[in-house]
Structure formats: structure tokens, C-alpha cells
Design a protein around this motif. Structure first.
Motif, PDB file in Angstrom:
ATOM      1  N   PHE A   1      11.262  72.011 -34.071  1.00 12.79           N
ATOM      2  CA  PHE A   1       9.927  72.634 -33.851  1.00 12.79           C
ATOM      3  C   PHE A   1      10.028  73.817 -33.492  1.00 12.79           C
ATOM      4  O   PHE A   1      10.664  74.533 -32.652  1.00 12.79           O
ATOM      5  CB  PHE A   1       9.408  71.703 -32.760  1.00 12.79           C
ATOM      6  N   PRO A   2       9.398  75.146 -34.497  1.00 11.41           N
ATOM      7  CA  PRO A   2       9.373  76.277 -34.058  1.00 11.41           C
ATOM      8  C   PRO A   2       8.695  76.778 -32.888  1.00 11.41           C
ATOM      9  O   PRO A   2       7.760  75.972 -32.248  1.00 11.41           O
ATOM     10  CB  PRO A   2       8.629  76.900 -35.377  1.00 11.41           C
ATOM     11  N   PRO A   3       9.179  77.776 -32.182  1.00 13.93           N
ATOM     12  CA  PRO A   3       8.325  78.208 -31.030  1.00 13.93           C
ATOM     13  C   PRO A   3       6.904  78.610 -31.429  1.00 13.93           C
ATOM     14  O   PRO A   3       6.743  79.057 -32.621  1.00 13.93           O
ATOM     15  CB  PRO A   3       9.168  79.635 -30.705  1.00 13.93           C
ATOM     16  N   THR A   4       6.143  78.060 -30.653  1.00 14.65           N
ATOM     17  CA  THR A   4       4.465  78.300 -30.670  1.00 14.65           C
ATOM     18  C   THR A   4       3.997  79.319 -29.700  1.00 14.65           C
ATOM     19  O   THR A   4       3.571  78.916 -28.732  1.00 14.65           O
ATOM     20  CB  THR A   4       3.817  76.982 -30.710  1.00 14.65           C
ATOM     21  N   PRO A   5       3.885  80.538 -30.157  1.00 14.91           N
ATOM     22  CA  PRO A   5       3.130  81.593 -29.124  1.00 14.91           C
ATOM     23  C   PRO A   5       1.696  81.111 -29.311  1.00 14.91           C
ATOM     24  O   PRO A   5       0.793  80.895 -30.209  1.00 14.91           O
ATOM     25  CB  PRO A   5       3.459  82.971 -29.551  1.00 14.91           C
ATOM     26  N   PHE A   6       1.013  80.816 -28.146  1.00 15.17           N
ATOM     27  CA  PHE A   6      -0.456  80.839 -28.064  1.00 15.17           C
ATOM     28  C   PHE A   6      -1.052  82.122 -28.405  1.00 15.17           C
ATOM     29  O   PHE A   6      -0.619  83.227 -28.332  1.00 15.17           O
ATOM     30  CB  PHE A   6      -0.929  80.264 -26.938  1.00 15.17           C
ATOM     31  N   ASP A   7      -2.424  81.769 -28.796  1.00 13.93           N
ATOM     32  CA  ASP A   7      -3.313  83.076 -29.173  1.00 13.93           C
ATOM     33  C   ASP A   7      -3.441  84.214 -27.958  1.00 13.93           C
ATOM     34  O   ASP A   7      -3.785  83.637 -26.986  1.00 13.93           O
ATOM     35  CB  ASP A   7      -4.880  82.237 -29.642  1.00 13.93           C
ATOM     36  N   ALA A   8      -3.409  85.157 -27.878  1.00 14.10           N
ATOM     37  CA  ALA A   8      -3.192  86.308 -26.978  1.00 14.10           C
ATOM     38  C   ALA A   8      -4.385  86.462 -26.261  1.00 14.10           C
ATOM     39  O   ALA A   8      -4.349  86.476 -24.936  1.00 14.10           O
ATOM     40  CB  ALA A   8      -2.704  87.548 -27.531  1.00 14.10           C
ATOM     41  N   ALA A   9      -5.648  86.516 -27.051  1.00 14.07           N
ATOM     42  CA  ALA A   9      -6.732  86.742 -26.427  1.00 14.07           C
ATOM     43  C   ALA A   9      -7.123  85.333 -25.541  1.00 14.07           C
ATOM     44  O   ALA A   9      -7.891  85.453 -24.493  1.00 14.07           O
ATOM     45  CB  ALA A   9      -7.763  86.743 -27.639  1.00 14.07           C
ATOM     46  N   MET A  10      -7.012  84.068 -26.171  1.00 12.21           N
ATOM     47  CA  MET A  10      -7.127  82.953 -25.386  1.00 12.21           C
ATOM     48  C   MET A  10      -6.345  82.939 -24.132  1.00 12.21           C
ATOM     49  O   MET A  10      -6.866  82.542 -22.983  1.00 12.21           O
ATOM     50  CB  MET A  10      -6.622  81.529 -26.339  1.00 12.21           C
ATOM     51  N   VAL A  11      -5.045  83.206 -24.240  1.00 12.26           N
ATOM     52  CA  VAL A  11      -4.261  83.145 -22.953  1.00 12.26           C
ATOM     53  C   VAL A  11      -4.608  84.206 -22.012  1.00 12.26           C
ATOM     54  O   VAL A  11      -4.811  84.063 -20.960  1.00 12.26           O
ATOM     55  CB  VAL A  11      -2.558  83.671 -23.385  1.00 12.26           C
ATOM     56  N   ASN A  12      -5.247  85.467 -22.569  1.00  7.47           N
ATOM     57  CA  ASN A  12      -5.771  86.328 -21.434  1.00  7.47           C
ATOM     58  C   ASN A  12      -7.130  85.726 -20.821  1.00  7.47           C
ATOM     59  O   ASN A  12      -7.393  86.067 -19.738  1.00  7.47           O
ATOM     60  CB  ASN A  12      -6.133  87.764 -22.022  1.00  7.47           C
ATOM     61  N   THR A  13      -7.976  85.173 -21.625  1.00  8.73           N
ATOM     62  CA  THR A  13      -9.080  84.529 -20.956  1.00  8.73           C
ATOM     63  C   THR A  13      -8.655  83.554 -20.045  1.00  8.73           C
ATOM     64  O   THR A  13      -9.066  83.366 -18.993  1.00  8.73           O
ATOM     65  CB  THR A  13      -9.883  83.306 -22.172  1.00  8.73           C
ATOM     66  N   VAL A  14      -7.575  82.650 -20.064  1.00 13.01           N
ATOM     67  CA  VAL A  14      -7.060  81.808 -19.130  1.00 13.01           C
ATOM     68  C   VAL A  14      -6.567  82.579 -17.652  1.00 13.01           C
ATOM     69  O   VAL A  14      -6.908  82.457 -16.519  1.00 13.01           O
ATOM     70  CB  VAL A  14      -5.917  81.089 -19.549  1.00 13.01           C
ATOM     71  N   ARG A  15      -5.898  83.639 -18.153  1.00 13.01           N
ATOM     72  CA  ARG A  15      -5.501  84.689 -17.099  1.00 13.01           C
ATOM     73  C   ARG A  15      -6.615  85.251 -16.161  1.00 13.01           C
ATOM     74  O   ARG A  15      -6.583  85.332 -15.114  1.00 13.01           O
ATOM     75  CB  ARG A  15      -4.493  85.779 -17.534  1.00 13.01           C
ATOM     76  N   GLU A  16      -7.575  85.666 -16.931  1.00 12.66           N
ATOM     77  CA  GLU A  16      -8.684  86.253 -16.470  1.00 12.66           C
ATOM     78  C   GLU A  16      -9.400  85.164 -15.411  1.00 12.66           C
ATOM     79  O   GLU A  16     -10.045  85.604 -14.120  1.00 12.66           O
ATOM     80  CB  GLU A  16      -9.611  86.921 -17.282  1.00 12.66           C
ATOM     81  N   ALA A  17      -9.682  84.067 -15.789  1.00 15.34           N
ATOM     82  CA  ALA A  17     -10.401  82.890 -15.211  1.00 15.34           C
ATOM     83  C   ALA A  17      -9.365  82.639 -14.087  1.00 15.34           C
ATOM     84  O   ALA A  17     -10.301  82.636 -12.840  1.00 15.34           O
ATOM     85  CB  ALA A  17     -10.385  81.552 -15.993  1.00 15.34           C
ATOM     86  N   ALA A  18      -8.170  82.714 -14.214  1.00 12.79           N
ATOM     87  CA  ALA A  18      -7.584  82.204 -12.749  1.00 12.79           C
ATOM     88  C   ALA A  18      -7.734  83.350 -11.941  1.00 12.79           C
ATOM     89  O   ALA A  18      -7.944  83.300 -10.659  1.00 12.79           O
ATOM     90  CB  ALA A  18      -5.871  82.437 -13.395  1.00 12.79           C
ATOM     91  N   LYS A  19      -7.624  84.716 -12.407  1.00 12.41           N
ATOM     92  CA  LYS A  19      -7.591  85.729 -11.581  1.00 12.41           C
ATOM     93  C   LYS A  19      -9.162  85.918 -10.635  1.00 12.41           C
ATOM     94  O   LYS A  19      -9.274  85.969  -9.807  1.00 12.41           O
ATOM     95  CB  LYS A  19      -7.466  87.191 -12.209  1.00 12.41           C
ATOM     96  N   SER A  20     -10.114  85.537 -11.552  1.00 10.03           N
ATOM     97  CA  SER A  20     -11.600  85.531 -10.863  1.00 10.03           C
ATOM     98  C   SER A  20     -11.816  84.451 -10.033  1.00 10.03           C
ATOM     99  O   SER A  20     -12.622  84.615  -8.951  1.00 10.03           O
ATOM    100  CB  SER A  20     -12.444  85.630 -12.165  1.00 10.03           C
ATOM    101  N   SER A  21     -11.107  83.348 -10.238  1.00 10.96           N
ATOM    102  CA  SER A  21     -11.399  82.117  -9.486  1.00 10.96           C
ATOM    103  C   SER A  21     -10.613  82.123  -8.218  1.00 10.96           C
ATOM    104  O   SER A  21     -10.901  81.586  -7.100  1.00 10.96           O
ATOM    105  CB  SER A  21     -10.848  80.870 -10.227  1.00 10.96           C
ATOM    106  N   GLY A  22      -9.699  83.255  -7.956  1.00  8.70           N
ATOM    107  CA  GLY A  22      -8.973  83.576  -7.012  1.00  8.70           C
ATOM    108  C   GLY A  22      -7.835  82.604  -6.574  1.00  8.70           C
ATOM    109  O   GLY A  22      -7.202  82.594  -5.386  1.00  8.70           O
TER     110      GLY A  22
END
Lengths: 416, 416
Positions: A331-352
Motif C-alpha cells: 500500500f503506498p503512503p497516502t498523505p491526506f489533503d493539506a487543506a483538510m488536515v489544516n481544517t482539523v488542526r484549526e478545529a482542534a486549536k479553536s476547541s481548546g
């Protein structure tokens, strides 16, 4: 777009989510506190009925495709927009836990319930998917439903796949009433999020609540056979031996060293080994063992592959044995979509919540979905990193945190 | 005293010896050219009948003791002298060969036949022993008859030993007519020689026909259990793993290195290993393996033992695993009687065969006999060092050479 922009306190309910997880876990509960709800069994059917019932109670419409994948849909303001989807699976290992898969599905349901509580209408529709047979225990391959959805498997092959008793997927779908009418694949997906327990010890070890999953490790699996010469352990002097196990230990050690030399995302494991003839006073004539190497980066994984081959060739020469290497999976490495990953990161940050980037070493439906839609995943800690085990455990507050981040991330994508 | 002093050309017959070996091998012959004549089976009884018949034809008197050991005796001029004894066994492994054991017994018979041919009367009597159940395959322990003879085992325990079907040694001896009347042990033995195929590759490798066996390697056997932590191979980072197999490989390698560091007579073998749970993508949580270390010198063997213990303790600490070591067997090194060994060496020299000193790594009846009588052994090459296998093979001329050296060595001890 975070929920803060809605000027509303959009808070999921950890208690409601945990209660739904416990209610689902009553179907196929095991004596040791785990779950056995193998794909397409009567119990899987009961689990599906319970969750789709909850979907309908939450006002969602339920569609089933021809491999039994379920899509619960909450309409948006503009239903011509592709839906923002989340999901996972509710089938389990034979001695599985209560959270692997189920958390992702019920976190999605909790998002919908929360939006209902606050009477929030999104622009794009919201969908919650339940993928068929992720575990691959009763029917091979693993991640069957999501793989079929993205065109990895042919529908006919999947329907004709049988379990060890010869029962067909097609017949078993029908028996539990989940032989749907919708074509497999081709359904629009604007974005795909999947929440999951980590199934590893990193978050717990690093004392973080949210894992922002940046992608999936690539994986290569091998079967290695080392053949030497079976001889009496007593009369055979050391210098003229062809000890297949001794030779194998050098390859086994380099599998680990190879991973360490590709830190932090390299993995190297020899999980299984068999020694022949396996007699106390006979020098092993043959050893077979498995090799599992993983890395998030394709070049690094190729480098690890080449080093494994070189090591095997070197040991063959130095130890006067024959070394045969057969690759059995890739199975090749699968990097996730950078914008989507950033959306999760921002959501984690804003949720505290505390959070960190992480890669997934295990396979998930999201890895297949990433080939047809912008995809990201959200991990929460599980106790001691243990899963695929009846003692699998996770804290209600951590599961709630994951659902909260999922909610914020989905809103960010579903509201213009 | 060499046969040269007799001023007679005392030559054994390689052809006659080989024909007797082939005749015996017809009883319990296997399709692949080997032999299956397990101890105290009907076939073992037929083998005993054949060989004791030959003994009687050669003028010998046959005595059987209570564990079925057989003593064929050729009278000497002075029958008050303790006999010069030779012998071995005629039971085989389940897929055994035609030479292991049988060669030693029939080489003894060939000596008697040769003395008869030349009408030579020795001063001391000559005896040829057939020891019961040397292989230990059907009934445990190995070297049962010779062990009982030297007082290692109690008669009652041996007679009550059962095979996997619950059949008793005592009953099985009776069934084949070899429940003798003579007490076990206490029989006088002036000197004991045993001829045997090497069961190892050294003579062949060194291109020598006769191995002058100076003694037997001491042996220590262990069961080692390494316990780590079972975890998913994908999500678990390398630095926090407790990989029981990876840790084990360092011990396994040091077992070999330990032997190499005690060259040339050190031996170190890990013959058997089992990995749990033995799944391709699970880090091994437990590995059990055997350790077999041998040396001819007691101090060196103790040193090897101490190093093994130290290595296990070190690996336990360095790899964050638990290592449990259980010793399961111990045989001390057994140096043979120096004068007897020299008698064999002189006989090899005067016979004109190439020869070298060698130690036996495998167990033999002679190792027990060495505790009650001056003992030595004579080795001849076997093809590729292979034994305990249907493809076991040896050259008629090498077997004849071994019998010739045995003849000369026995004469040197039996003629004043």
C-alpha cells in the motif's frame, strides 16, 4: 470558517455520544467487556438497524448501496452541493472492542444531533457513512465496502466472496436486509472526515487529546525463507554450519534497525517466524518469517525496501544459506489533503484541546476515500494503545473532544 | 600389544561386515532406504534374533539381562579375566539409517568372526554387547540399557516406563522374549570400545578415515522465554516497543558467538523457537526458544553457562523485556581413558589408515560405560555428516577400516 463564526456555542454531548456507544456495544457484547459483531452476521444486522434507526430519528434519510454501505443524509440549504461526509464502520474483530469504528460512525451521528439541537442548517448536506466489512475478519479483503466504493474492487467479486463456511457476501447482505439498490461508488463526496481511536500509544504517551492525522503510512509486506542445512547440534562444528535461524536473526535485526534509521515514521516488524525442524538438538535447516515495513514517505519506503533486499543478499552470501524474499502486499503512503488536515488542526486549536500531528499506521476507510475526495482523520487516545482486543478502552471526555473537533471541522466545510 | 606382534595378518572382512549390515537392515526397511526398528517392537525382536543367531553361529554364548541388554561372549584362555567388551545398539529412529548403532554391534561380531578365521585365542574373553533402547524415541530416556547397566536408572523405573500408547518396557521385553534373567550391572568389564559412525561432518571434511574419540562433550540444555508487549505493528513507534522477538535475536546470536569464542570444541545451538501471537502485523509479545551449549571441558562449559546467564540479564535490561531461563538437562563432559584412547590411536596408526583425534558431540552408550570401565570410541565417516535420517550412508571400506582398528585395539587389550 469555525463554528465561532456562527456566534453560537455549538457543543456536542460527550454523555449522549458515550451512551450511544454503550447501547450499540450491547449487541454482540462479549463476557470480557468487548464486542463480537462480525460483518454481515445477524448481530451486524441488528447493529445496523439500531444506528439507522437513530439516523432516521435525527431526521436523516438512509440509503444503502449494493455492497451494503449505508449513507445517512441531513439535507443542506443547497442540496446541489456535494455533501460533507464522515463515517467509519460498526463491524468488529472476533474479540474486538467497543470503540474501533463505532466511534467514527456515532461521532458523525452526534454531530447531526448537535446541529439539530442548535437548529443549524448547513449550506452543503451532511452525510454519515457506515462502510461494510472494514475489519476483514469474516470476509477478506479488509476495508471491503470503502474499497468497492472507490473502485478498488469489482462489485461482482465482492458479492461472490465467501467466508470459511462458504457463505457469500451477496447472500449474507440479503439475509440481513442490507442488499441495497444504489450503485456502488460515484456518489458525490465534497470532503471526508473520519474520527477514530488511535489504536496506538502516541497520544497517551505525549499527553495529547487530539491527533491531527496528516496521512497514512505506506506498507510493504514480505515472506522471507532462509534455507540452510539441518545437522546434529552436537557433532557439527561451528565453522561449517549453515544455521538458518542464526542467519535469519541478522535480517530480523536489520528490519528493526532499518526502521530506526528512518525515524520517526519508519516501522519495521517481524511478527511471525517458524523454525524447521524445530528440534532442540538439530541445527535449523529452514526458517520462514514475515517482514512488515512502513513509512509515510514513498521515497523513504522505497529506500527501506532496497535496504531489506540488500541485507537479504548480504546475509545469503555471508552465512552460506539461501534467502528467498517474496513481496505479498503493498500500500503506498497516502498523505491526506493539506487543506483538510489544516481544517482539523484549526478545529482542534479553536476547541481548546491539546493536539499534535500524527500519521496512521493502521489502515482505515479514510485511506481509500482519500483517492476520491479531500480527506482527513481525527484521532483520540485509547488506553495503552490497545485495540482489536476486548480490553480496548477510551475516555468519554476524549471521545467527546474528538466529536467536537469533527463537528467544527465539518461545519467549516459545510458552511460557506 | 598390536596384532603385528602376533605375526599374523589379522584382517577383518569389509564385505562380510557390510553384508551383515545390509541383512539386518532388511528388518524394518523403509521405502526411502532407511530403517525403522523402534526399541522393543516386534521388528527389534527380529533384529535381536538375527544378530544373536549370528553370535551363536560364531561360537559365542549369549546372556540377556533384566532390561534386555545382550552380551555375546567368546571365551578367552583365562576366563577369570574381565572381558574386553565392545558394542552399541540396533534400535533405530523412526526414520533412521542402516548404520547408527548397528555398525558398532556388527563390527564387534566381525572381530569375533575374524579371530575365528585365524583361530586366535585371546587371554581375556571378548564380549559384544547390544544395549537396549539407545535412541530413546519410543521410550524415554535415551541410552536406557547402558544407563541402567551403570546404575544411572533404577530397574523398576525402567521396567515401568511406558510409550505413548501406555505399553510398559517390562511387558514389551517379555513380548519379544528378551526379558532376561541376569541382574542389571555388576558384570565385569575390563575395557570397553565402541565403533560408531561419526554423525557429523568432520572426518569427511578433513579427509580422515578414523576418528580417535578422546571424549564426549558436556551438554547443558535450557528453555528461554522472552516476554515483551503485544502491539499493533503499524501505529506503534519503534522507540516505545517491547519486541520479544527482536530482543530474542540478540540472545540467539550470542549463543553462537559464545560457542565460537570457545573454539574449537564449543557448540551453541538454538534449535527451536516459537513466536506469539505470530501475526504478520502484531509485534511479538512472547518468544520461547531452546538453547543447547556443549564443550569438552567442564570449566569452559561453566564459563559458557555463565555468559548465557549474563547475556540474558543484559538483554532483559536493555530491551525492557522479561527473560526467564530454565535449565532442563545437564551432562558433564566425559574424557575417555587416556590409555584406551592411545590404544585406538596406535591401532589406527599400525593399520595404516589416516586418523585424527575427535570428540563426540552426540551421546553414546560408551559415555555411560566410561563411568564403570576404561572406555574409548572409534569413529568412521558418514556421508555429509548426516544421521538419524533414512539417507544416512557410509562407505563399506570406511566401515571395514573402523572394524579393523577395533579388532587391533581389542587384541591389544585382550592378549597379554
Amino acid at each position: 470558517m469555525s463554528s465561532a463564526l456562527l456566534d453560537l456555542p455549538v457543543k456536542v454531548s460527550s454523555e449522549r455520544l458515550f451512551k450511544s456507544l454503550m447501547d450499540l456495544a450491547e449487541i454482540g457484547a462479549t463476557p470480557k467487556g468487548g464486542n463480537c459483531r462480525l460483518a454481515l452476521t445477524k448481530l451486524d444486522g441488528q447493529g445496523r438497524d439500531l444506528v439507522t434507526g437513530w439516523m432516521k430519528e435525527a431526521g436523516m434519510t438512509v440509503t444503502v448501496d449494493k455492497v451494503g454501505n449505508i449513507f445517512g443524509r441531513r439535507a443542506g440549504k443547497d442540496n446541489s452541493l456535494p455533501p460533507v461526509m464522515t463515517g467509519s464502520h460498526i463491524d468488529t474483530q472476533p474479540t474486538g472492542g467497543k470503540f474501533d469504528g463505532c466511534f467514527g460512525v456515532l461521532a458523525g451521528l452526534e454531530v447531526v444531533r448537535t446541529l439539530n439541537d442548535h437548529d443549524i442548517q448547513t449550506d452543503a448536506p451532511i452525510e454519515v457513512a457506515i462502510w461494510t466489512n472494514e475489519e476483514g475478519t469474516r470476509f477478506v479483503p479488509v476495508m471491503m465496502g470503502s474499497g468497492a466504493f472507490v473502485g478498488k474492487f469489482k462489485l461482482e467479486d465482492i458479492l461472490n466472496t465467501t467466508d470459511k463456511d462458504g457463505k457469500r457476501v451477496g447472500d449474507e447482505l440479503k439475509a440481513i436486509g442490507y442488499d441495497g439498490k444504489e450503485s456502488v461508488g460515484g456518489r458525490a463526496v465534497g470532503a471526508y472526515f473520519e474520527a477514530h481511536i488511535e489504536q496506538g500509544p502516541i497520544l497517551e504517551h505525549e499527553k495529547k487529546v487530539i491527533g491531527v492525522v496528516t496521512g497514512s503510512l505506506g506498507l510493504r509486506w514480505y515472506d522471507v525463507t532462509v534455507t540452510g542445512m539441518e545437522m546434529h547440534a552436537g557433532p557439527t562444528p561451528m565453522p561449517i554450519r549453515q544455521d538458518a535461524l542464526y542467519a535469519s536473526t541478522f535480517i530480523m535485526q536489520d528490519v528493526v534497525q532499518n526502521a530506526l534509521d528512518h525515524a520517526p515514521h519508519g516501522r519495521g516488524t517481524v511478527g511471525s517466524a517458524t523454525v524447521h525442524p524445530s528440534s532442540r538438538n538439530v541445527i535449523p535447516g529452514k526458517v520462514t518469517f514475515t517482514v512488515d515495513i512502513r513509512h509515510e514517505n514513498a521515497d523513504a519506503l522505497l529506500d527501506m525496501h532496497q535496504r531489506l533486499m540488500a541485507t537479504c543478499a548480504r546475509i545469503q552470501k555471508e552465512h552460506n544459506v539461501s534467502v528467498e524474499v517474496k513481496e505479498v502486499s503493498y500500500f503506498p503512503p497516502t498523505p491526506f489533503d493539506a487543506a483538510m488536515v489544516n481544517t482539523v488542526r484549526e478545529a482542534a486549536k479553536s476547541s481548546g484541546f491539546s493536539y499534535m500531528d500524527i500519521v496512521t499506521g493502521a489502515g482505515h476507510d479514510a485511506v481509500y476515500l482519500a483517492s476520491v475526495a479531500p480527506t482527513a482523520m481525527i484521532f483520540v487516545p485509547c488506553k495503552d494503545g490497545v485495540s482489536h482486543n476486548e480490553i480496548e478502552d477510551a475516555k468519554p471526555e476524549d471521545l467527546g473532544a474528538g466529536a467536537q473537533v469533527l463537528c467544527e471541522a465539518m461545519l467549516a466545510k459545510a458552511i460557506r
